[in-house]
Write an enzyme that holds these catalytic residues in place. Structure first.
Site, PDB file in Angstrom:
ATOM      1  N   LYS A 188       0.841  -1.283   0.143  1.00 27.29           N
ATOM      2  CA  LYS A 188       0.060   0.011  -0.025  1.00 27.29           C
ATOM      3  C   LYS A 188       0.934   1.233   0.036  1.00 27.29           C
ATOM      4  O   LYS A 188       0.443   2.328  -0.535  1.00 27.29           O
ATOM      5  CB  LYS A 188      -0.881   0.187   1.108  1.00 27.29           C
ATOM      6  CG  LYS A 188      -2.072  -0.783   1.056  1.00 27.29           C
ATOM      7  CD  LYS A 188      -3.210  -0.506   2.302  1.00 27.29           C
ATOM      8  CE  LYS A 188      -4.428  -1.267   2.047  1.00 27.29           C
ATOM      9  NZ  LYS A 188      -5.137  -1.010   3.291  1.00 27.29           N
ATOM     10  N   LYS A 240      -5.475 -11.325  -5.428  1.00 24.71           N
ATOM     11  CA  LYS A 240      -6.611 -11.497  -4.584  1.00 24.71           C
ATOM     12  C   LYS A 240      -7.672 -10.673  -4.802  1.00 24.71           C
ATOM     13  O   LYS A 240      -7.485  -9.369  -5.520  1.00 24.71           O
ATOM     14  CB  LYS A 240      -6.091 -11.555  -3.136  1.00 24.71           C
ATOM     15  CG  LYS A 240      -5.970 -10.175  -2.574  1.00 24.71           C
ATOM     16  CD  LYS A 240      -5.666 -10.111  -1.090  1.00 24.71           C
ATOM     17  CE  LYS A 240      -5.271  -8.504  -0.874  1.00 24.71           C
ATOM     18  NZ  LYS A 240      -5.149  -8.500   0.676  1.00 24.71           N
ATOM     19  N   LYS A 273     -10.762  -4.719  -2.275  1.00 21.60           N
ATOM     20  CA  LYS A 273     -11.830  -3.678  -2.297  1.00 21.60           C
ATOM     21  C   LYS A 273     -11.151  -2.378  -3.123  1.00 21.60           C
ATOM     22  O   LYS A 273     -11.868  -1.341  -3.638  1.00 21.60           O
ATOM     23  CB  LYS A 273     -11.808  -3.157  -0.923  1.00 21.60           C
ATOM     24  CG  LYS A 273     -12.580  -3.841   0.072  1.00 21.60           C
ATOM     25  CD  LYS A 273     -12.914  -3.000   1.485  1.00 21.60           C
ATOM     26  CE  LYS A 273     -13.746  -3.867   2.196  1.00 21.60           C
ATOM     27  NZ  LYS A 273     -13.509  -3.700   3.987  1.00 21.60           N
TER      28      LYS A 273
HETATM   29  P1  AMP Z   1     -10.445  -5.909   5.031  1.00 22.29           P
HETATM   30  O1  AMP Z   1     -11.745  -5.681   4.122  1.00 22.29           O
HETATM   31  O2  AMP Z   1      -9.274  -5.601   4.676  1.00 22.29           O
HETATM   32  O3  AMP Z   1     -10.837  -5.272   6.373  1.00 22.29           O
HETATM   33  O4  AMP Z   1     -10.455  -7.168   5.391  1.00 22.29           O
HETATM   34  C1  AMP Z   1     -11.559  -7.846   6.168  1.00 22.29           C
HETATM   35  C2  AMP Z   1     -11.372  -9.236   6.303  1.00 22.29           C
HETATM   36  O5  AMP Z   1     -11.628  -9.957   4.991  1.00 22.29           O
HETATM   37  C3  AMP Z   1     -10.066  -9.902   6.731  1.00 22.29           C
HETATM   38  O6  AMP Z   1     -10.206 -10.869   7.627  1.00 22.29           O
HETATM   39  C4  AMP Z   1      -9.301 -10.423   5.375  1.00 22.29           C
HETATM   40  O7  AMP Z   1      -8.247 -11.195   5.742  1.00 22.29           O
HETATM   41  C5  AMP Z   1     -10.481 -10.799   4.930  1.00 22.29           C
HETATM   42  N1  AMP Z   1     -10.208 -10.880   3.310  1.00 22.29           N
HETATM   43  C6  AMP Z   1     -10.051  -9.581   2.270  1.00 22.29           C
HETATM   44  N2  AMP Z   1      -9.731 -10.049   1.305  1.00 22.29           N
HETATM   45  C7  AMP Z   1      -9.799 -11.211   1.164  1.00 22.29           C
HETATM   46  C8  AMP Z   1      -9.925 -12.454  -0.074  1.00 22.29           C
HETATM   47  N3  AMP Z   1      -9.406 -11.934  -1.343  1.00 22.29           N
HETATM   48  N4  AMP Z   1     -10.181 -13.790   0.318  1.00 22.29           N
HETATM   49  C9  AMP Z   1     -10.298 -13.893   1.540  1.00 22.29           C
HETATM   50  N5  AMP Z   1     -10.403 -13.069   2.585  1.00 22.29           N
HETATM   51  C10 AMP Z   1     -10.188 -11.839   2.316  1.00 22.29           C
END
Ligand code: AMP
Ligand code: TRP
Length: 327
Positions: free
Chosen positions: A111, A192, A195
């Protein structure tokens, strides 16, 4: 009773990766543990945000937690900034964290891109995450695979603190799913699902309508072999569809491979889309009800109270151990 802590950032829209890697897995844990689920708004501030959007996304994410099945009678749902112990605890932990450790975090490297203008908040982000977890003496932290390194740092900091200042923290365990811990982007299965992707074809958003979900799956990038088998390295697109299908329906990947072997990619794409649509339909309906009911604010107020109680106790122990004079 075991304690569970997890958090998600109120940024962008929640996608299928967040759901499969994290949110969906939170729900059954409520049966066996005391759970704390957090909307980590302070983490969201580590890159520039529109204030109004942050506010509305914070409430929306709380609504999604509830719509997915979080039971506020059993679990605490709260907003990180409503409990000042997180910021205070993070400062204390920063004072035992090494610059080198933070510089090695791959999420910071991705990032921040090594730029001088990356914020100090982005750099110390994992310490705030460690405080989130350690303040609740959590045993288990359900997350997607991308958070593994942050969890290792959390464990290291807990252990270091305990060695320097005496036993205060429990050492938490990450809980990463066997299938679906890393859902890949539909338009590029080498990366992956994320968002912050540029293309809307990257992800299925949890609030997408059925037509859009079907369209995105139909356009999912696969390969030219036209044989269905599970091989994440050489066939990441097909393997990703199999993972998603398996988590949505509970059918094992092996059994899916057997069933779709001679059916062609089109069938697998459409059936996977259908499975996702069926899973998300009740969630989307509940989400609308929850947001209309006005219950979100009430649930968050109650959650924050419980969170302050539990985290406040650990924070006092940290302060005491480090030599701060008590109030
Ligand atoms: P975040 O949106 O970064 O706060 O992520 C929230 C949760 O979603 C965290 O536990 C991440 O590890 C999980 N996560 C985010 N992207 C992925 C993905 N592509 N596959 C599986 N888990 C994900
Ligand atoms: N860093 C996590 C992410 O980006 C979100 C998060 C913040 C978190 N604090 C946490 C996850 C504590 C689990 C536990 O996904």
């Amino acid at each position: 009773m075991k304690r569970v802590f997890s958090g998600m950032q109120p940024t962008g829209d929640l996608h299928l990766g967040n759901y499969i890697g994290a949110l969906k897995r939170f729900i059954p844990l409520q049966e066996e543990a005391e759970c704390f689920f957090c909307v980590v708004d302070l983490h969201a501030l580590t890159v520039p945000r529109d204030p109004e959007e942050l506010r509305s996304k914070t409430l929306e994410l709380a609504g999604l937690y509830l719509a997915a099945g979080l039971d506020p009678e059993r679990s605490a749902l709260f907003v990180q900034s409503h409990n000042p112990a997180h910021s205070e605890g993070a400062w204390l932990l920063q004072c035992i964290t090494r610059m080198g450790e933070l510089g090695r975090m791959t999420q910071f490297k991705d990032k921040g891109k090594g730029s001088d203008s990356a914020t100090a908040g982005l750099f110390s982000y994992p310490v705030l995450m460690a405080a989130d977890i350690l303040l609740y003496q959590a045993d288990l932290v359900p997350v997607g695979e991308d958070q593994k390194q942050h969890l290792e740092l959390t464990r290291d900091l807990a252990d270091r603190f305990n060695r320097i200042y005496g036993e205060v923290f429990k050492i938490p365990e990450p809980q990463i799913g066997e299938t679906g811990a890393r859902i890949m982007a539909l338009d590029n299965p080498e990366k992956k699902m994320s968002k912050s992707a540029d293309s809307s074809l990257n992800s299925i958003q949890l609030l997408d309508d059925p037509d859009l979900i079907l369209k995105k799956f139909k356009r999912a990038v696969t390969d030219s072999e036209n044989r269905i088998r599970y091989d994440r390295e050489n066939k990441p697109g097909i393997s990703n569809l199999l993972d998603i299908h398996s988590v949505m329906t509970g059918e094992s990947v092996d059994s899916l491979v057997e069933r779709y072997r001679d059916k062609g990619y089109g069938h697998l794409k459409i059936d996977t889309a259908e499975a996702v649509i069926q899973e998300l339909k009740p969630l989307q309906e509940r989400f609308r009800d929850v947001m209309e009911s006005g219950e979100v604010q009430r649930v968050l107020a109650r959650g924050a109270e419980r969170a302050r109680e539990v985290a406040g106790e650990t924070l006092s122990r940290m302060q005491q151990a480090m030599g701060l004079v008590s109030k």
